[in-house]
Design a protein around this motif. Sequence first.
Motif, PDB file in Angstrom:
ATOM      1  N   VAL A 142      29.048  15.460  20.147  1.00 27.10           N
ATOM      2  CA  VAL A 142      29.090  16.255  18.928  1.00 27.10           C
ATOM      3  C   VAL A 142      28.424  15.544  18.124  1.00 27.10           C
ATOM      4  O   VAL A 142      28.756  14.500  17.508  1.00 27.10           O
ATOM      5  N   GLU A 143      27.421  16.300  17.631  1.00 28.68           N
ATOM      6  CA  GLU A 143      26.633  15.618  16.230  1.00 28.68           C
ATOM      7  C   GLU A 143      26.764  16.830  15.204  1.00 28.68           C
ATOM      8  O   GLU A 143      25.784  17.338  14.939  1.00 28.68           O
ATOM      9  N   ALA A 144      27.659  16.662  14.208  1.00 28.03           N
ATOM     10  CA  ALA A 144      27.963  17.626  13.426  1.00 28.03           C
ATOM     11  C   ALA A 144      28.033  16.902  11.873  1.00 28.03           C
ATOM     12  O   ALA A 144      29.080  16.105  11.938  1.00 28.03           O
ATOM     13  N   VAL A 156      33.057  20.421   8.863  1.00 27.58           N
ATOM     14  CA  VAL A 156      31.381  20.311   9.112  1.00 27.58           C
ATOM     15  C   VAL A 156      30.619  21.216   8.139  1.00 27.58           C
ATOM     16  O   VAL A 156      30.817  22.279   7.826  1.00 27.58           O
ATOM     17  N   ASP A 157      29.625  20.525   7.658  1.00 28.59           N
ATOM     18  CA  ASP A 157      28.845  21.078   6.618  1.00 28.59           C
ATOM     19  C   ASP A 157      27.481  20.473   6.791  1.00 28.59           C
ATOM     20  O   ASP A 157      27.225  19.382   6.976  1.00 28.59           O
ATOM     21  N   GLU A 158      26.287  21.290   6.733  1.00 31.14           N
ATOM     22  CA  GLU A 158      24.901  20.739   6.652  1.00 31.14           C
ATOM     23  C   GLU A 158      24.509  19.813   5.661  1.00 31.14           C
ATOM     24  O   GLU A 158      23.738  18.972   5.533  1.00 31.14           O
ATOM     25  N   LYS A 191      28.701  11.552  14.556  1.00 35.71           N
ATOM     26  CA  LYS A 191      28.282  11.689  16.097  1.00 35.71           C
ATOM     27  C   LYS A 191      29.556  10.987  16.922  1.00 35.71           C
ATOM     28  O   LYS A 191      29.735   9.870  16.482  1.00 35.71           O
ATOM     29  N   HIS A 228      35.728  17.066  14.563  1.00 31.02           N
ATOM     30  CA  HIS A 228      34.770  17.225  15.660  1.00 31.02           C
ATOM     31  C   HIS A 228      35.404  18.018  16.869  1.00 31.02           C
ATOM     32  O   HIS A 228      34.883  18.823  17.372  1.00 31.02           O
ATOM     33  N   HIS A 273      36.020  21.392  15.739  1.00 28.80           N
ATOM     34  CA  HIS A 273      34.902  22.208  15.605  1.00 28.80           C
ATOM     35  C   HIS A 273      34.525  22.682  16.849  1.00 28.80           C
ATOM     36  O   HIS A 273      33.922  23.554  17.171  1.00 28.80           O
TER      37      HIS A 273
END
Length: 302
Positions: free
Chosen positions: A166-168, A186-188, A194, A226, A229
């Motif tokens: 998971v890469e978030a 989780v937010d850009e 990771k 994660h 998510h």
Amino acid sequence: MPFVRKRMFAPKKQKAFLYLIQELGYTQKEAQRLIAKGRLFVSGKPMTKTAGEIEGEFEFIYFEPITKGLEPTYEEEEFVIFDKPSGVLIHPQNRYTPYSLIDELKYQYGRDANITHRIDQETSGLVLCAKNKQSERDIKMMFEQRDMKKKYLAFVHGHFEKELTVEAPLLRAEDESAIVRMVVKVDEKGKASKTDFKPLQYFSEVDMTLVECSPYTGRQHQIRVHLFHVKHPIVGDPIYGQSEENIIKFLERELSEEERIKYSGAKRLLLHASELGFELYGRSYHIKSKVDFLKTSLLYVM
């Protein structure tokens, strides 16, 4: 109680920080920091001027560590590793915290010993501690350079069927409501994060999976967020995967043990820091927890 208020006496007028250096063995920096924090009282009022003077009777609040007999799981000349039980804080939250891991460390190894990283209060497992100020600097530099390899074990809801990375990016929320003071999402716009996940064993009778978690980054609540998510929240997690109403009740300490078990699956967070791998002072170390996490976790869920 680790923080004690002690009545003391200065026979002649002198700088308060000099007295603390001479009588209690603090460095000048430590003594002045404690005075600035209001730990020294003259006539019942805190002194906050670091160059203030004392004469005669005064009171001083200082940290006096206690022990509950927790023995280290591994020890070297420069560092020591404890297997922290779930529920034990790393550091005291305030002066009234009855016990934390720093108590045990300083009781056994002295004032200069210090904890070099954190895990959550409810997370159990390995914590690397320095025995002196030089090794503390060296170990913290190792963490900053990401030379520490960690593995965790977690019991999660559902059938976690295959290995997954998971890469978030993760962002600590600070703007929505009273509950978000502890919530990461989780937010850009968040920081790169990771984690590798590897399922170890599925327990169909309770629909839960034992998962090995390997974080590459060390963000707050990273493994918990994660897993939530990817729709496999950790069993016993009172935050991620819960309703806003229950999160608020938990944060305000109004959620009963029965309610927590009903909604999250266990009365504690089933996350355990199981392995540490690192190089220090020319040697390679791979330390494993001596706690049987699988056995202890099954006591909570079956």
